[in-house]
Write a protein that holds these residues in place. Structure first.
Motif, PDB file in Angstrom:
ATOM      1  N   TRP A 140     -76.708 -10.322 -30.582  1.00 38.26           N
ATOM      2  CA  TRP A 140     -75.517  -9.528 -30.310  1.00 38.26           C
ATOM      3  C   TRP A 140     -75.789  -8.022 -30.404  1.00 38.26           C
ATOM      4  O   TRP A 140     -74.886  -7.223 -30.274  1.00 38.26           O
ATOM      5  CB  TRP A 140     -74.384  -9.930 -31.271  1.00 38.26           C
ATOM      6  CG  TRP A 140     -73.990 -11.355 -31.073  1.00 38.26           C
ATOM      7  CD1 TRP A 140     -73.062 -11.871 -30.222  1.00 38.26           C
ATOM      8  CD2 TRP A 140     -74.587 -12.488 -31.741  1.00 38.26           C
ATOM      9  NE1 TRP A 140     -73.048 -13.234 -30.316  1.00 38.26           N
ATOM     10  CE2 TRP A 140     -73.947 -13.655 -31.232  1.00 38.26           C
ATOM     11  CE3 TRP A 140     -75.585 -12.627 -32.709  1.00 38.26           C
ATOM     12  CZ2 TRP A 140     -74.285 -14.923 -31.668  1.00 38.26           C
ATOM     13  CZ3 TRP A 140     -75.914 -13.899 -33.135  1.00 38.26           C
ATOM     14  CH2 TRP A 140     -75.268 -15.028 -32.616  1.00 38.26           C
ATOM     15  N   GLY A 141     -77.024  -7.674 -30.655  1.00 36.79           N
ATOM     16  CA  GLY A 141     -77.403  -6.265 -30.681  1.00 36.79           C
ATOM     17  C   GLY A 141     -77.374  -5.613 -32.048  1.00 36.79           C
ATOM     18  O   GLY A 141     -77.788  -4.462 -32.190  1.00 36.79           O
ATOM     19  N   GLN A 142     -76.906  -6.301 -33.037  1.00 42.68           N
ATOM     20  CA  GLN A 142     -76.832  -5.730 -34.387  1.00 42.68           C
ATOM     21  C   GLN A 142     -78.219  -5.602 -35.003  1.00 42.68           C
ATOM     22  O   GLN A 142     -78.985  -6.558 -35.021  1.00 42.68           O
ATOM     23  CB  GLN A 142     -75.955  -6.612 -35.279  1.00 42.68           C
ATOM     24  CG  GLN A 142     -75.922  -6.190 -36.729  1.00 42.68           C
ATOM     25  CD  GLN A 142     -74.926  -5.054 -36.976  1.00 42.68           C
ATOM     26  OE1 GLN A 142     -73.768  -5.162 -36.612  1.00 42.68           O
ATOM     27  NE2 GLN A 142     -75.383  -3.979 -37.603  1.00 42.68           N
ATOM     28  N   LEU A 143     -78.538  -4.412 -35.485  1.00 48.03           N
ATOM     29  CA  LEU A 143     -79.807  -4.179 -36.177  1.00 48.03           C
ATOM     30  C   LEU A 143     -79.593  -4.394 -37.670  1.00 48.03           C
ATOM     31  O   LEU A 143     -78.774  -3.708 -38.289  1.00 48.03           O
ATOM     32  CB  LEU A 143     -80.287  -2.754 -35.943  1.00 48.03           C
ATOM     33  CG  LEU A 143     -81.137  -2.492 -34.711  1.00 48.03           C
ATOM     34  CD1 LEU A 143     -81.261  -1.006 -34.449  1.00 48.03           C
ATOM     35  CD2 LEU A 143     -82.517  -3.103 -34.876  1.00 48.03           C
ATOM     36  N   PHE A 194     -88.143  -4.961 -35.088  1.00 50.63           N
ATOM     37  CA  PHE A 194     -88.577  -3.579 -34.870  1.00 50.63           C
ATOM     38  C   PHE A 194     -89.137  -2.980 -36.149  1.00 50.63           C
ATOM     39  O   PHE A 194     -88.618  -3.202 -37.246  1.00 50.63           O
ATOM     40  CB  PHE A 194     -87.402  -2.701 -34.431  1.00 50.63           C
ATOM     41  CG  PHE A 194     -86.898  -2.974 -33.051  1.00 50.63           C
ATOM     42  CD1 PHE A 194     -85.751  -3.734 -32.853  1.00 50.63           C
ATOM     43  CD2 PHE A 194     -87.563  -2.461 -31.940  1.00 50.63           C
ATOM     44  CE1 PHE A 194     -85.275  -3.979 -31.574  1.00 50.63           C
ATOM     45  CE2 PHE A 194     -87.092  -2.704 -30.661  1.00 50.63           C
ATOM     46  CZ  PHE A 194     -85.950  -3.471 -30.476  1.00 50.63           C
ATOM     47  N   GLN A 251     -83.120  -7.387 -34.855  1.00 44.42           N
ATOM     48  CA  GLN A 251     -81.972  -7.242 -33.964  1.00 44.42           C
ATOM     49  C   GLN A 251     -81.558  -8.618 -33.481  1.00 44.42           C
ATOM     50  O   GLN A 251     -82.336  -9.322 -32.835  1.00 44.42           O
ATOM     51  CB  GLN A 251     -82.276  -6.326 -32.785  1.00 44.42           C
ATOM     52  CG  GLN A 251     -81.039  -5.993 -31.951  1.00 44.42           C
ATOM     53  CD  GLN A 251     -81.282  -4.889 -30.946  1.00 44.42           C
ATOM     54  OE1 GLN A 251     -82.332  -4.826 -30.316  1.00 44.42           O
ATOM     55  NE2 GLN A 251     -80.310  -3.994 -30.788  1.00 44.42           N
ATOM     56  N   ARG A 286     -71.622  -0.595 -26.163  1.00 47.90           N
ATOM     57  CA  ARG A 286     -72.332  -0.874 -24.910  1.00 47.90           C
ATOM     58  C   ARG A 286     -71.618  -0.138 -23.787  1.00 47.90           C
ATOM     59  O   ARG A 286     -70.479  -0.460 -23.462  1.00 47.90           O
ATOM     60  CB  ARG A 286     -72.386  -2.367 -24.631  1.00 47.90           C
ATOM     61  CG  ARG A 286     -73.322  -2.706 -23.469  1.00 47.90           C
ATOM     62  CD  ARG A 286     -73.629  -4.192 -23.384  1.00 47.90           C
ATOM     63  NE  ARG A 286     -74.412  -4.682 -24.512  1.00 47.90           N
ATOM     64  CZ  ARG A 286     -75.727  -4.537 -24.640  1.00 47.90           C
ATOM     65  NH1 ARG A 286     -76.409  -3.882 -23.701  1.00 47.90           N
ATOM     66  NH2 ARG A 286     -76.368  -5.029 -25.672  1.00 47.90           N
ATOM     67  N   LEU A 314     -77.042   0.567 -24.711  1.00 42.71           N
ATOM     68  CA  LEU A 314     -76.411   0.294 -25.999  1.00 42.71           C
ATOM     69  C   LEU A 314     -76.632   1.525 -26.863  1.00 42.71           C
ATOM     70  O   LEU A 314     -77.778   1.949 -27.070  1.00 42.71           O
ATOM     71  CB  LEU A 314     -77.036  -0.941 -26.655  1.00 42.71           C
ATOM     72  CG  LEU A 314     -76.475  -1.347 -28.024  1.00 42.71           C
ATOM     73  CD1 LEU A 314     -75.024  -1.806 -27.899  1.00 42.71           C
ATOM     74  CD2 LEU A 314     -77.337  -2.449 -28.637  1.00 42.71           C
ATOM     75  N   PHE A 354     -77.206   0.227 -39.693  1.00 47.11           N
ATOM     76  CA  PHE A 354     -76.745   0.415 -38.331  1.00 47.11           C
ATOM     77  C   PHE A 354     -75.388  -0.219 -38.066  1.00 47.11           C
ATOM     78  O   PHE A 354     -75.051  -1.253 -38.661  1.00 47.11           O
ATOM     79  CB  PHE A 354     -77.754  -0.185 -37.352  1.00 47.11           C
ATOM     80  CG  PHE A 354     -78.941   0.700 -37.103  1.00 47.11           C
ATOM     81  CD1 PHE A 354     -79.965   0.778 -38.019  1.00 47.11           C
ATOM     82  CD2 PHE A 354     -79.027   1.468 -35.945  1.00 47.11           C
ATOM     83  CE1 PHE A 354     -81.064   1.600 -37.807  1.00 47.11           C
ATOM     84  CE2 PHE A 354     -80.120   2.290 -35.727  1.00 47.11           C
ATOM     85  CZ  PHE A 354     -81.129   2.358 -36.652  1.00 47.11           C
ATOM     86  N   GLY A 355     -74.646   0.385 -37.155  1.00 44.70           N
ATOM     87  CA  GLY A 355     -73.427  -0.206 -36.648  1.00 44.70           C
ATOM     88  C   GLY A 355     -73.754  -1.232 -35.574  1.00 44.70           C
ATOM     89  O   GLY A 355     -74.927  -1.443 -35.236  1.00 44.70           O
ATOM     90  N   GLN A 356     -72.729  -1.866 -35.017  1.00 40.33           N
ATOM     91  CA  GLN A 356     -72.935  -2.908 -34.017  1.00 40.33           C
ATOM     92  C   GLN A 356     -73.158  -2.341 -32.627  1.00 40.33           C
ATOM     93  O   GLN A 356     -73.541  -3.062 -31.723  1.00 40.33           O
ATOM     94  CB  GLN A 356     -71.756  -3.873 -34.007  1.00 40.33           C
ATOM     95  CG  GLN A 356     -71.671  -4.721 -35.268  1.00 40.33           C
ATOM     96  CD  GLN A 356     -70.551  -5.724 -35.192  1.00 40.33           C
ATOM     97  OE1 GLN A 356     -69.372  -5.376 -35.192  1.00 40.33           O
ATOM     98  NE2 GLN A 356     -70.889  -7.000 -35.118  1.00 40.33           N
ATOM     99  N   LEU A 379     -76.391   3.123 -30.483  1.00 39.38           N
ATOM    100  CA  LEU A 379     -76.334   2.704 -31.874  1.00 39.38           C
ATOM    101  C   LEU A 379     -76.243   3.905 -32.796  1.00 39.38           C
ATOM    102  O   LEU A 379     -76.860   4.939 -32.546  1.00 39.38           O
ATOM    103  CB  LEU A 379     -77.582   1.885 -32.226  1.00 39.38           C
ATOM    104  CG  LEU A 379     -77.684   0.522 -31.564  1.00 39.38           C
ATOM    105  CD1 LEU A 379     -79.102   0.009 -31.589  1.00 39.38           C
ATOM    106  CD2 LEU A 379     -76.758  -0.472 -32.246  1.00 39.38           C
ATOM    107  N   PHE A 381     -86.665  -3.950 -39.057  1.00 37.71           N
ATOM    108  CA  PHE A 381     -85.323  -4.375 -38.676  1.00 37.71           C
ATOM    109  C   PHE A 381     -85.412  -5.646 -37.842  1.00 37.71           C
ATOM    110  O   PHE A 381     -86.388  -5.877 -37.128  1.00 37.71           O
ATOM    111  CB  PHE A 381     -84.624  -3.312 -37.820  1.00 37.71           C
ATOM    112  CG  PHE A 381     -84.326  -2.024 -38.519  1.00 37.71           C
ATOM    113  CD1 PHE A 381     -85.234  -0.972 -38.487  1.00 37.71           C
ATOM    114  CD2 PHE A 381     -83.121  -1.836 -39.181  1.00 37.71           C
ATOM    115  CE1 PHE A 381     -84.942   0.229 -39.102  1.00 37.71           C
ATOM    116  CE2 PHE A 381     -82.832  -0.636 -39.808  1.00 37.71           C
ATOM    117  CZ  PHE A 381     -83.746   0.391 -39.768  1.00 37.71           C
TER     118      PHE A 381
END
Lengths: 110, 113
Positions: free
Chosen positions: A40-43, A86, A37, B109, B88, B104-106, B90, A35
């Motif tokens: 913005w945290g999106q995987l 990851f 990331q 937080r 966070l 996965f979703g966004q 997820l 993955f």
């Protein structure tokens, strides 16, 4: 439980350079995924690769299940490749429990 | 095909309160997994639901619970929030069958103050 180790922990590249990220795992697995990331945290799912080799554009991955490691290759890196990569493995124990490595933080300089 | 949707995106709660997070999987996917990501502990598996049944569970205290509805949407609840629950969260969606990848979703937080 299964241990997942990723190396290197951090990597700084000049745009255009190539790199290899490694993932070692301590036991047999049913599933292995890479993955990315983003900031913005999106995987983002890059590869599902429990064994063999796959390629998608500038990215490719190889998993040698018998030796319990996987490699992610990034060629001609771009600044947009920056982020954390990851490796995650799964074992089917009547349901899937995913174990993530600690990740490789990549920064690509323009 | 719509992706995995998590709501809310951001949340601030006070210590001792409880919180409920929601995850709508990709249409047709029956498995939903939840993860907690913190700088210190990385990405840790919380639990997985498949067809409304919890199939697997990580090593989190009983304050963390979840459920899945008949339409595969899932909720995660954390009771008696602690500062260390700031993270966070997820959610991942998959068909739940062997060998298929997860999406996965966004994330949500959560900040506990």
């Amino acid at each position: 439980g299964i241990q997942v180790e990723q190396s290197p922990p951090d990597l700084i590249l000049q745009e255009g350079a190539n790199s290899t990220l490694r993932c070692n795992f301590s036991d047999s697995v049913n599933n292995l995924q890479w993955f990315h990331q983003n900031p913005w945290g999106q995987l983002i799912n890059l590869f599902y690769i429990p064994s063999g080799t796959k390629q998608n554009g500038r990215l490719s991955a190889t998993t040698v299940a018998t030796e319990r490691y996987s490699l992610l290759y990034i060629s001609s890196s771009q600044t947009t490749d920056s982020g954390v990569y990851f490796c995650a493995v799964e074992r089917d124990t009547g349901g899937f429990k995913t174990i993530f490595g600690a990740g490789t933080r990549l920064f690509v300089k323009a | 095909k719509a992706g995995v949707t998590q709501t809310p995106r951001y949340l601030i709660k006070t210590r001792g309160q409880q919180v409920t997070l929601s995850c709508s999987p990709i249409s047709g996917h029956r498995s939903v997994s939840w993860y907690q990501q913190t700088p210190g502990q990385g990405l840790q598996f919380l639990f997985e639901y498949f067809s409304e049944t919890q199939r697997n569970k990580g090593n989190f205290p009983g304050r963390f619970s979840g459920r899945q509805f008949s339409n595969s949407r899932s909720e995660m609840n954390v009771s008696t929030l602690e500062l260390g629950d700031s993270a966070l969260y997820l959610c991942a969606s998959s068909s739940g069958l062997t060998g298929l990848s997860a999406f996965f979703g966004q994330g949500t937080r959560l900040t506990v103050v």
